[in-house]
Design a protein around this motif. Structure first.
Motif, PDB file in Angstrom:
ATOM      1  N   THR A 315       0.825  -1.203   0.000  1.00  0.00           N
ATOM      2  CA  THR A 315       0.000   0.000   0.000  1.00  0.00           C
ATOM      3  C   THR A 315       0.861   1.255   0.000  1.00  0.00           C
ATOM      4  O   THR A 315       0.591   2.211  -0.724  1.00  0.00           O
ATOM      5  CB  THR A 315      -0.925   0.015   1.230  1.00  0.00           C
ATOM      6  OG1 THR A 315      -1.542  -1.274   1.324  1.00  0.00           O
ATOM      7  CG2 THR A 315      -1.989   1.070   1.103  1.00  0.00           C
ATOM      8  N   HIS A 345      -8.247   0.433   3.353  1.00  0.00           N
ATOM      9  CA  HIS A 345      -7.283   1.137   2.526  1.00  0.00           C
ATOM     10  C   HIS A 345      -7.431   2.640   2.720  1.00  0.00           C
ATOM     11  O   HIS A 345      -6.461   3.359   2.882  1.00  0.00           O
ATOM     12  CB  HIS A 345      -7.535   0.839   1.049  1.00  0.00           C
ATOM     13  CG  HIS A 345      -6.661  -0.241   0.515  1.00  0.00           C
ATOM     14  ND1 HIS A 345      -5.345  -0.369   0.838  1.00  0.00           N
ATOM     15  CD2 HIS A 345      -6.917  -1.239  -0.355  1.00  0.00           C
ATOM     16  CE1 HIS A 345      -4.839  -1.410   0.208  1.00  0.00           C
ATOM     17  NE2 HIS A 345      -5.771  -1.955  -0.522  1.00  0.00           N
ATOM     18  N   ASP A 409      -5.772  -3.356  -6.489  1.00  0.00           N
ATOM     19  CA  ASP A 409      -5.278  -4.241  -5.432  1.00  0.00           C
ATOM     20  C   ASP A 409      -5.923  -5.606  -5.572  1.00  0.00           C
ATOM     21  O   ASP A 409      -7.055  -5.722  -5.993  1.00  0.00           O
ATOM     22  CB  ASP A 409      -5.616  -3.633  -4.066  1.00  0.00           C
ATOM     23  CG  ASP A 409      -4.785  -4.288  -2.965  1.00  0.00           C
ATOM     24  OD1 ASP A 409      -3.808  -4.991  -3.289  1.00  0.00           O
ATOM     25  OD2 ASP A 409      -5.122  -4.088  -1.785  1.00  0.00           O
TER      26      ASP A 409
HETATM   27 MG    MG Z   1      -2.790  -5.012   1.117  1.00  0.00          MG
END
Ligand code: MG
Ligand code: ADP
Length: 756
Positions: A315, A345, A409
């Motif tokens: 991330t 996130h 992702d």
């Molecule tokens: Mg991750």
């Protein structure tokens, strides 16, 4: 028309009915297709072991008569079989006792139970082929191949006989192993004289490869071991080579045809985060950030896959890349597959972004109409720099001012179609053409969709490059925590560049992994209680065991009830999550656990995708012998994120075979996802149809195993690179054969997405 191109039904011994079967089961349409179905194993029919001789580990063949057959249900209860209807759903295992003149042994089936039950009639003789294993001091075979013995004196009796992939339907339709051998023999007789070589002479001789007709003859009917080896090598090489050639060619077209958004500035946004990081980036993170920056400023569109084990810090890398886009006057989006993950996130990214002043928003299915309006406006006027979201980002009314980077992702949850929707949200080329000229000089343009295999790229080129109404693809970074062995990544993502974060941030304690047989489950509950008393949280995961979702659910619910019994309200709170709940219920329960309101989360594998609950320190996996190792590793990655010592408890069926247990022991020895993935691949044989399907390969490699043929894959790739280097558009006369072969549909690979 050539014989190899004739419809398979005209081959003697086939006819319309069997042709339909061959088509539906094995995808065979022509006689030539049949020849490309290779044996996945060879039985040395010259050697039949006596049961009393069995001792070692190697695969052996025994010829034995069925003495008795028994069906077992849960806890080894015997399922009644006479008179009444058999309750197949309750059956867990079929045990068949067989004998030859030297002794008896047991054959065990956990799969294909019903089919095997029906044919293992006492008195029938079979040739069983398999790997003996020791169980309770005696040898048995789990899932042996069982074929009717060949007639005495049969021609195939000597030497190596191919065993072909088959299915229940094929066998029922009369296409048994023996029948398949006959068909292949007939097909070879027809086609060998006219067979067309697929590789140019220079490639054959430079790489010591045998000609195609020799290879086809010997893959089906090997003259001897040596001939078989030569044939196998040639056919594997061919497969891997064309795959690489086609992928590398696409990559070439992309990198030379697609203008990328130029991002060469490193500015205030990037620096303000970089200079205030709460930790030092790991060496691997730094390297990957550099690789990404090189791409983003190169003038070509980035298409990069970022692999990194769970918790490796992907991330942060994505955020740094997003800030680079911001510094160059673009926006970035970060897309995640689930609502919960997106929210996590968002929370993390906001924390990182605090010192930068960059505006970040979140868009998901549950954003209200008002929120949406604001977000849409902010994206359109450019005031939102970074947007984090779910599929909601793909909707048509989401329009960006200047989208420069799309991060996806856990990419395997998204399909190519979805990715291409994002690409279409890039800025209009007319808007940035002058900037490009200023930064890069006048680069010839193309169309972002060229790398999707579309025609429009060529059309755009013919028109002379960029035109004002055309959208330019943003740079794309796909991130996955599924460690894909290098060999597989090269094949699946041959047209993407791959970066790997192969280092965890310092101070991470490896998750301690323990194996516990399911008849000792009380100790697991005791352990869970202790951990909960320390304030920790626990995941309990159930696999999909049965084919029917309903049975799986039953299984999960039984487990849930048992846990409720041991962990009663109000002292304990247990949440449950599974695939049949509505999204609202799922999110509600997930959230209850993520926010610490539940001590235990019971679930199916839905939690596999990146949920971060730092306080969860125990992962209990039920029936762990049913999972692939990579999947176990993924699940294990859900714990060990906080500072506490974390544990993964693999509960397994205590009757599990020794091999299955040894496989699980690897999980205790290593925390390295790549090592586990490699091992996992090795355990799935090349011809293991089921294994191939499970791994979800978009392409059927048939003969080559990515795990075992890594060296050959590298060779093939090197040869493909050399060919393209000398002749990038394959216009040279001596490469005519290559162009011809590449035109075939099978190399038109579009779906790289199914890798989980
Ligand atoms: Mg991750
Ligand atoms: P991934 O997405 O690869 O599973 P994350 O990006 O979620 O991993 O990172 C996991 C945790 O590690 C986060 O809490 C993050 O803040 C932290 N982290 C990331 N990079 C580093 C680093 N270099 N040093 C220490 N902690 C880090």
């Amino acid at each position: 028309m050539k014989n190899s191109e004739s419809d398979i039904q005209y081959l003697s011994g086939v006819g319309p009915k069997r042709a339909a079967l061959l088509k539906s089961e094995l995808g065979i349409a022509t006689i030539g297709d049949l020849l490309r179905i290779y044996p996945f194993r060879y039985i040395d029919r010259s050697r039949i072991y006596r049961i009393a001789e069995i001792g070692g580990d190697a695969f052996v063949q025994v010829k034995a008569r069925v003495v008795s057959r028994t069906l077992y249900g849960p806890q080894s209860s015997i399922v009644p079989t006479d008179g009444q209807k058999i309750l197949w759903n309750a059956v867990k295992r079929l045990s068949v006792i067989v004998e030859d003149s030297s002794g008896q042994m047991e054959m065990v089936f956990f799969k294909g139970i019903r089919w095997n039950w029906e044919r293992m009639v006492p008195g029938t003789v079979f040739v069983f082929f398999g790997k003996p294993s020791e169980f309770n001091g005696r040898f048995n075979m789990v899932h042996p191949e069982a074929d009717a013995p060949l007639p005495e004196g049969s021609v195939l009796q000597n030497g190596l006989t191919g065993v072909y992939p088959s299915t229940e339907k094929l066998k029922n339709g009369g296409i048994t192993g023996k029948a398949m051998c006959k068909l292949q023999s007939a097909a070879l007789a027809l086609c060998l004289p006219e067979i067309q070589e697929t590789l140019p002479d220079y490639i054959l001789s430079e790489n010591a490869l045998c000609p195609l007709n020799y290879a086809l003859r010997n893959i089906h009917f090997p003259a001897d071991q040596y001939a078989l080896q030569k044939a196998t090598r040639r056919l594997k090489f061919e497969k891997l080579f064309f795959l690489q050639l086609s992928l590398l060619k696409q990559k070439y077209i992309r990198s030379h045809g697609n203008p990328g958004l130029p991002m060469s500035k490193v500015g205030a946004a990037f620096n303000s985060l970089y200079n205030s990081l709460p930790f030092e980036l790991t060496g691997a993170q730094k390297r990957v950030v550099r690789e990404i920056f090189e791409d983003m400023k190169s003038g070509h569109q980035m298409n990069r896959l970022l692999q990194g084990d769970v918790g490796s810090g992907k991330t942060m890398v994505a955020v740094l890349a997003a800030l680079l886009a911001i510094d160059n006057g673009y926006q970035a989006c970060i897309m995640a597959p689930t609502e919960v993950l997106t929210q996590q996130h968002y929370a993390n990214i906001c924390k990182y972004l605090a010192p930068t002043g960059v505006k970040c928003s979140i868009l998901t299915g549950s954003s209200t109409a008002k929120e949406r309006r604001e977000i849409h406006a902010g994206l359109e006027d450019g005031s939102i720099g970074i947007i984090v979201g779910t599929h909601a980002l793909l909707e048509d009314n989401v329009v960006f001012h200047r989208l420069g980077l799309a991060v996806i992702d856990e990419q395997h949850r998204f399909g190519v179609d979805q990715r291409s929707k994002l690409w279409a949200k890039g800025p209009l080329s007319g808007d940035i053409a002058s900037e490009r000229r200023a930064t890069l000089g006048n680069v010839r343009g193309g169309d972002p969709s060229a790398s999707l295999g579309g025609m429009s790229g060529e059309v755009a080129n013919q028109l002379g490059g960029e035109y004002p109404g055309q959208r330019l693809a943003p740079h794309v970074l796909v991130m996955t925590a599924t460690p894909i062995p290098r060999t597989l990544a090269m094949t699946l993502y041959g047209d993407l560049d791959v970066s790997v974060i192969d280092e965890l941030p310092p101070g991470r304690k490896p998750v301690k992994t323990i194996l516990v047989p399911d008849n000792k489950k009380n100790t697991v509950y005791g352990f869970m209680k202790k951990q909960i008393a320390l304030g920790r949280q626990v995941f309990v995961v159930y696999p999909l065991i049965f084919e029917s979702e309903k049975m799986d659910l039953n299984n999960l619910e039984l487990g849930y009830e048992e846990i409720l019994k041991y962990f009663p309200m109000p002292d304990y709170k247990v949440a449950i999550v599974h695939g049949q709940q509505t999204n609202e219920v799922k999110n509600f329960n997930m959230k209850a656990f993520a926010e610490g309101r539940a001590n235990i989360l019971v679930s199916t594998t839905v939690i596999e995708v990146g949920v971060d609950v730092p306080n969860a320190s125990v992962m209990v996996i039920e029936s762990s012998q049913r999972f692939g190792l990579s999947q176990l590793h993924q699940l294990r990655g859900r714990v060990g994120r906080g500072a506490d010592e974390s544990f993964c408890v693999l509960v397994y069926d205590f009757k599990t075979s020794k091999e299955a247990r040894e496989r699980l022991e690897l999980m205790c020895r290593t925390n390295d996802g790549f090592e586990i993935a490699e091992e996992d691949m090795k355990m799935r044989g090349p011809g293991d149809l089921e294994g191939t399907q499970q791994s979800g390969l978009p392409i059927n490699l048939a003969i080559a195993s990515l795990a075992r043929d890594g060296v050959l894959l590298n060779e093939a790739r090197a040869v493909a690179e050399k060919v393209l280097e000398a002749d990038p558009r394959l216009e040279d006369r001596r490469n005519i054969l290559l162009v011809k072969e590449l035109r075939k549909d099978k190399y038109d690979i579009k779906d790289y997405s199914k890798i989980s």
